[in-house]
Write a protein that holds these residues in place. Sequence first.
Motif, mmCIF file in Angstrom:
data_model
loop_
_atom_site.group_PDB
_atom_site.id
_atom_site.type_symbol
_atom_site.label_atom_id
_atom_site.label_comp_id
_atom_site.label_asym_id
_atom_site.label_seq_id
_atom_site.Cartn_x
_atom_site.Cartn_y
_atom_site.Cartn_z
ATOM 1 N N ASP A 121 0.810 -1.218 0.000
ATOM 2 C CA ASP A 121 0.000 0.000 0.000
ATOM 3 C C ASP A 121 0.844 1.269 0.000
ATOM 4 O O ASP A 121 0.394 2.316 -0.439
ATOM 5 N N ASP A 122 2.071 1.182 0.533
ATOM 6 C CA ASP A 122 2.883 2.403 0.558
ATOM 7 C C ASP A 122 3.759 2.543 -0.684
ATOM 8 O O ASP A 122 4.606 3.445 -0.748
ATOM 9 N N ALA A 123 3.548 1.677 -1.670
ATOM 10 C CA ALA A 123 4.257 1.856 -2.946
ATOM 11 C C ALA A 123 3.893 3.216 -3.530
ATOM 12 O O ALA A 123 2.755 3.678 -3.405
ATOM 13 N N VAL A 124 4.882 3.861 -4.130
ATOM 14 C CA VAL A 124 4.681 5.160 -4.760
ATOM 15 C C VAL A 124 4.344 4.916 -6.233
ATOM 16 O O VAL A 124 5.165 4.386 -6.983
ATOM 17 N N MET A 125 3.124 5.269 -6.623
ATOM 18 C CA MET A 125 2.691 5.071 -8.001
ATOM 19 C C MET A 125 3.087 6.292 -8.833
ATOM 20 O O MET A 125 2.864 7.427 -8.414
ATOM 21 N N VAL A 126 3.691 6.036 -9.978
ATOM 22 C CA VAL A 126 4.055 7.113 -10.897
ATOM 23 C C VAL A 126 3.361 6.817 -12.212
ATOM 24 O O VAL A 126 3.721 5.877 -12.922
ATOM 25 N N GLU A 127 2.331 7.604 -12.481
ATOM 26 C CA GLU A 127 1.514 7.371 -13.670
ATOM 27 C C GLU A 127 1.936 8.360 -14.756
ATOM 28 O O GLU A 127 1.988 9.571 -14.513
ATOM 29 N N LEU A 128 2.283 7.840 -15.928
ATOM 30 C CA LEU A 128 2.766 8.683 -17.023
ATOM 31 C C LEU A 128 1.765 8.674 -18.166
ATOM 32 O O LEU A 128 1.361 7.602 -18.618
ATOM 33 N N GLU A 129 1.363 9.868 -18.591
ATOM 34 C CA GLU A 129 0.406 9.982 -19.692
ATOM 35 C C GLU A 129 0.983 10.897 -20.769
ATOM 36 O O GLU A 129 1.605 11.915 -20.452
ATOM 37 N N ARG A 130 0.731 10.562 -22.016
ATOM 38 C CA ARG A 130 1.224 11.349 -23.135
ATOM 39 C C ARG A 130 0.267 12.507 -23.412
ATOM 40 O O ARG A 130 -0.921 12.304 -23.632
#
Length: 152
Positions: A121-130
């Motif tokens: 749950d403490d994972a850091v999500m990095v969402e990349l969008e074009r």
Amino acid sequence: GAVLMQRFVSHSRAETVRFAADFVQKLPPGTVVAFLGGLGMGKTAFVEGMAQGLGLQCEVTSPTFAIVNEYRGQGTVLYHFDMYRVDSWDDLYTTGYFDCVQSGAYVAVEWSENIYGALEDDAVMVELERLGENDRRITIYRKGDGRLDYRD
């Protein structure tokens, strides 16, 4: 940890690298940084920035065939996973992922969509969008907080 929510628009690969280099310095060792976003979105550029920010002198390449690359510096380790071909818990165990997470090293995970259920749950999500040819929107949040909707 604190709510990590942030959003950044990058206009070039170099800008993504710089942003990631600054960003990683705020993260404690043992942090898992998990990427969401398809091919050519800048995931490897972000990991390259992480390595620079951690003072690791190494060539960062996507570990497509090896599944994991290990970058080592003085007292700092960054494991870089590519989960593109990992599609079961058995597969995931054989990668050594859980050992790396428990080692206290930094862990970067490309194609984390494939192991989403296994991320803490403490994972850091990095969402990349074009947004355009070189423009990328980078949205960062803790998995456990979910992606709060931005109104923009």
